[in-house]
Design an enzyme around this catalytic site. Sequence first.
Site, PDB file in Angstrom:
ATOM      1  N   TYR A  53     -46.980 -21.404 -15.183  1.00  0.00           N
ATOM      2  CA  TYR A  53     -47.672 -22.263 -14.218  1.00  0.00           C
ATOM      3  C   TYR A  53     -47.145 -21.983 -12.803  1.00  0.00           C
ATOM      4  O   TYR A  53     -47.887 -21.956 -11.825  1.00  0.00           O
ATOM      5  CB  TYR A  53     -47.461 -23.738 -14.588  1.00  0.00           C
ATOM      6  CG  TYR A  53     -47.946 -24.702 -13.532  1.00  0.00           C
ATOM      7  CD1 TYR A  53     -49.303 -24.835 -13.260  1.00  0.00           C
ATOM      8  CD2 TYR A  53     -47.040 -25.455 -12.787  1.00  0.00           C
ATOM      9  CE1 TYR A  53     -49.744 -25.699 -12.269  1.00  0.00           C
ATOM     10  CE2 TYR A  53     -47.479 -26.323 -11.801  1.00  0.00           C
ATOM     11  CZ  TYR A  53     -48.828 -26.446 -11.549  1.00  0.00           C
ATOM     12  OH  TYR A  53     -49.260 -27.291 -10.564  1.00  0.00           O
ATOM     13  N   SER A 135     -45.644 -32.578  -1.912  1.00  0.00           N
ATOM     14  CA  SER A 135     -47.062 -32.422  -2.278  1.00  0.00           C
ATOM     15  C   SER A 135     -47.713 -33.753  -2.643  1.00  0.00           C
ATOM     16  O   SER A 135     -47.051 -34.658  -3.184  1.00  0.00           O
ATOM     17  CB  SER A 135     -47.138 -31.481  -3.488  1.00  0.00           C
ATOM     18  OG  SER A 135     -48.385 -31.576  -4.120  1.00  0.00           O
ATOM     19  N   TYR A 159     -53.994 -33.609   0.101  1.00  0.00           N
ATOM     20  CA  TYR A 159     -55.269 -33.128  -0.430  1.00  0.00           C
ATOM     21  C   TYR A 159     -56.247 -34.260  -0.191  1.00  0.00           C
ATOM     22  O   TYR A 159     -55.950 -35.411  -0.528  1.00  0.00           O
ATOM     23  CB  TYR A 159     -55.182 -32.905  -1.936  1.00  0.00           C
ATOM     24  CG  TYR A 159     -54.587 -31.598  -2.383  1.00  0.00           C
ATOM     25  CD1 TYR A 159     -55.117 -30.380  -1.975  1.00  0.00           C
ATOM     26  CD2 TYR A 159     -53.516 -31.588  -3.273  1.00  0.00           C
ATOM     27  CE1 TYR A 159     -54.574 -29.186  -2.436  1.00  0.00           C
ATOM     28  CE2 TYR A 159     -52.983 -30.385  -3.740  1.00  0.00           C
ATOM     29  CZ  TYR A 159     -53.515 -29.195  -3.309  1.00  0.00           C
ATOM     30  OH  TYR A 159     -53.004 -28.019  -3.761  1.00  0.00           O
ATOM     31  N   LYS A 275     -53.249 -26.181   6.403  1.00  0.00           N
ATOM     32  CA  LYS A 275     -52.665 -25.231   5.446  1.00  0.00           C
ATOM     33  C   LYS A 275     -53.761 -24.523   4.656  1.00  0.00           C
ATOM     34  O   LYS A 275     -54.573 -25.198   3.995  1.00  0.00           O
ATOM     35  CB  LYS A 275     -51.745 -25.992   4.484  1.00  0.00           C
ATOM     36  CG  LYS A 275     -51.110 -25.130   3.407  1.00  0.00           C
ATOM     37  CD  LYS A 275     -50.129 -25.948   2.570  1.00  0.00           C
ATOM     38  CE  LYS A 275     -49.371 -25.095   1.587  1.00  0.00           C
ATOM     39  NZ  LYS A 275     -50.169 -24.634   0.463  1.00  0.00           N
ATOM     40  N   HIS A 299     -52.452 -19.852  -0.543  1.00  0.00           N
ATOM     41  CA  HIS A 299     -51.981 -20.746  -1.600  1.00  0.00           C
ATOM     42  C   HIS A 299     -51.163 -19.971  -2.634  1.00  0.00           C
ATOM     43  O   HIS A 299     -51.215 -20.237  -3.826  1.00  0.00           O
ATOM     44  CB  HIS A 299     -53.189 -21.423  -2.269  1.00  0.00           C
ATOM     45  CG  HIS A 299     -52.943 -22.820  -2.745  1.00  0.00           C
ATOM     46  ND1 HIS A 299     -53.462 -23.925  -2.121  1.00  0.00           N
ATOM     47  CD2 HIS A 299     -52.237 -23.312  -3.799  1.00  0.00           C
ATOM     48  CE1 HIS A 299     -53.095 -25.020  -2.781  1.00  0.00           C
ATOM     49  NE2 HIS A 299     -52.346 -24.665  -3.805  1.00  0.00           N
ATOM     50  N   GLY A 332     -46.087 -14.991  -0.756  1.00  0.00           N
ATOM     51  CA  GLY A 332     -45.478 -13.699  -1.076  1.00  0.00           C
ATOM     52  C   GLY A 332     -44.061 -13.526  -0.573  1.00  0.00           C
ATOM     53  O   GLY A 332     -43.456 -12.481  -0.809  1.00  0.00           O
TER      54      GLY A 332
HETATM   55  C1  LIG Z   1     -46.251 -24.121  -8.785  1.00  0.00           C
HETATM   56  C2  LIG Z   1     -46.924 -24.262  -7.458  1.00  0.00           C
HETATM   57  C3  LIG Z   1     -47.531 -25.465  -7.128  1.00  0.00           C
HETATM   58  C4  LIG Z   1     -48.148 -25.615  -5.880  1.00  0.00           C
HETATM   59  N1  LIG Z   1     -48.708 -26.830  -5.547  1.00  0.00           N
HETATM   60  C5  LIG Z   1     -49.234 -26.998  -4.311  1.00  0.00           C
HETATM   61  C6  LIG Z   1     -49.716 -28.270  -3.912  1.00  0.00           C
HETATM   62  O1  LIG Z   1     -49.639 -29.252  -4.634  1.00  0.00           O
HETATM   63  N2  LIG Z   1     -50.258 -28.378  -2.666  1.00  0.00           N
HETATM   64  C7  LIG Z   1     -50.358 -27.303  -1.809  1.00  0.00           C
HETATM   65  O2  LIG Z   1     -50.858 -27.451  -0.692  1.00  0.00           O
HETATM   66  N3  LIG Z   1     -49.883 -26.093  -2.173  1.00  0.00           N
HETATM   67  C8  LIG Z   1     -49.327 -25.913  -3.391  1.00  0.00           C
HETATM   68  N4  LIG Z   1     -48.829 -24.691  -3.744  1.00  0.00           N
HETATM   69  C9  LIG Z   1     -48.858 -23.582  -2.777  1.00  0.00           C
HETATM   70  C10 LIG Z   1     -47.590 -23.562  -1.931  1.00  0.00           C
HETATM   71  O3  LIG Z   1     -47.533 -24.665  -1.058  1.00  0.00           O
HETATM   72  C11 LIG Z   1     -47.509 -22.282  -1.080  1.00  0.00           C
HETATM   73  O4  LIG Z   1     -48.684 -22.150  -0.322  1.00  0.00           O
HETATM   74  C12 LIG Z   1     -47.320 -21.029  -1.935  1.00  0.00           C
HETATM   75  O5  LIG Z   1     -46.456 -21.270  -3.015  1.00  0.00           O
HETATM   76  C13 LIG Z   1     -46.754 -19.900  -1.069  1.00  0.00           C
HETATM   77  O6  LIG Z   1     -46.636 -18.725  -1.788  1.00  0.00           O
HETATM   78  P1  LIG Z   1     -45.265 -18.232  -2.505  1.00  0.00           P
HETATM   79  O7  LIG Z   1     -45.155 -19.014  -3.756  1.00  0.00           O
HETATM   80  O8  LIG Z   1     -45.502 -16.786  -2.748  1.00  0.00           O
HETATM   81  O9  LIG Z   1     -44.127 -18.514  -1.531  1.00  0.00           O
HETATM   82  C14 LIG Z   1     -48.197 -24.521  -4.982  1.00  0.00           C
HETATM   83  C15 LIG Z   1     -47.583 -23.321  -5.320  1.00  0.00           C
HETATM   84  C16 LIG Z   1     -46.940 -23.185  -6.542  1.00  0.00           C
HETATM   85  C17 LIG Z   1     -46.269 -21.879  -6.856  1.00  0.00           C
END
Ligand SMILES: Cc1cc2nc3c(=O)[nH]c(=O)nc-3n(C[C@H](O)[C@H](O)[C@H](O)COP(=O)(O)O)c2cc1C
Length: 410
Positions: A53, A135, A159, A275, A299, A332
């Site tokens: 996940y 979040s 959100y 975002k 994301h 990334g």
């Molecule tokens: C497990 C997971 C859950 C995430 N949940 C949210 C979320 O609830 N809201 C949101 O805006 N972004 C969410 N994201 C995106 C992160 O805020 C972020 O944009 C992203 O992880 C950046 O990429 P990286 O994992 O390569 O650093 C989530 C990312 C992951 C990996």
Amino acid sequence: MKRQLPHARDLAPLMKFKKPVWSGTERRLASALTVEDLRRIAKRRTPRAAFDYTDGAADGEVSLARAREAFADVEFRPGVLRDVSTVDTSREVLGVRSALPFGIAPTGFTRMMQTEGEIAGATAAQAAGIPFALSTMATTSIEDVAAASPGGRHWFQLYMWKDRERSMALVDRAAAAGYDTLLVTVDVPVAGARLRDVRNGMTIPPTLTPRTVANAIPRPAWWFNFLTTEPLAFASLDAWSGTVAELLDTMFDPTVTYEDLAWIRAQWPGKVVVKGVQSVVDAARCAEIGVDAVLLSNHGGRQLDRAPVPFHLLPDVVAEVGKDVEVHLDTGIMSGQDVVAAIAHGATFTLIGRAYLYGLMAGGRAGVDRTIEILSGQVERTMRLLGVTTLDELTPDHVTQLVRLEPRRR
Ligand SMILES: Cc1cc2nc3c(=O)[nH]c(=O)nc-3n(C[C@H](O)[C@H](O)[C@H](O)COP(=O)(O)O)c2cc1C
């Protein structure tokens, strides 16, 4: 060759036995030298559905792979013969100084990865002097995070739900609890196709099936934590049982437009970051509305697959709106070098998602500390090797890119 018997006095200086470290977690974390090392430890210690996940992305996971590849293809252009005996890694972001040029991105369902969840992230961020974003889908409440890290800087990620009143009630709670920045996520009109979750039968909360029970055997610590701490649930949403994609599609509102963004801007007293911006045109429209920053992000590759690589978008967006709003970036980032490259290309600030979660899964709060320590060491060393002592000295001339992934210009 003349040989001799070894003398004890010759051997003594060679014998450098380290003091034993009894804690397994400490030993594991100390052996991790990169975020990739933390990821490997995390994978061994976390049940497959929870690890996937976190680690997984949408469809063919191309967006994420390309974002990481773009950073790997950076070529730095160092300056030599500068005095780099002291360096300052701090950065002003939305009016407040952060000790490092990165903060913690909002992630949903974080206590599933490791039971310390958001509290580990928020307290580690506070200790490091960097912002922590909570979040909407968090598993710890707005108030509990604020209480656990009272001197920390908190951002809240929104959100927009179909039920506007309930979304805005959360925003009011965040303002009352001292959160100074609202991140409005705009890249989830519908859920992305997270195929690993479907294949693993990932549900919220995790269900006990013969497969998950079999998977538990080599990961006793995770299961022990899971079964002996507060039950896993969303802190800000009603109880849910089903898949994440079903939840997102039920709750989130695909009708949200720029008018809604302008309305949210008018409601929130603090700073607003949009975002998930992925084009110059959209960055310009957000700037017109009067937000404080755009966060270039896909994301973490979890929504649209084959989306633009944020690092590629950065120069054009900075040229278009950089004088009016801050430009932030995520997706990334796995090393301090990635952060430095983004800053050199004009980003004000960056966020880390998985890099933080790998640390969390590898060792709870201590693991998040280790992620921050690794990244901050890499930022500092890269600055020195590039010949700069402050982040403001970094310019696009410090970074070029090998052309493997260069988008074609029209
Ligand atoms: C497990 C997971 C859950 C995430 N949940 C949210 C979320 O609830 N809201 C949101 O805006 N972004 C969410 N994201 C995106 C992160 O805020 C972020 O944009 C992203 O992880 C950046 O990429 P990286 O994992 O390569 O650093 C989530 C990312 C992951 C990996």
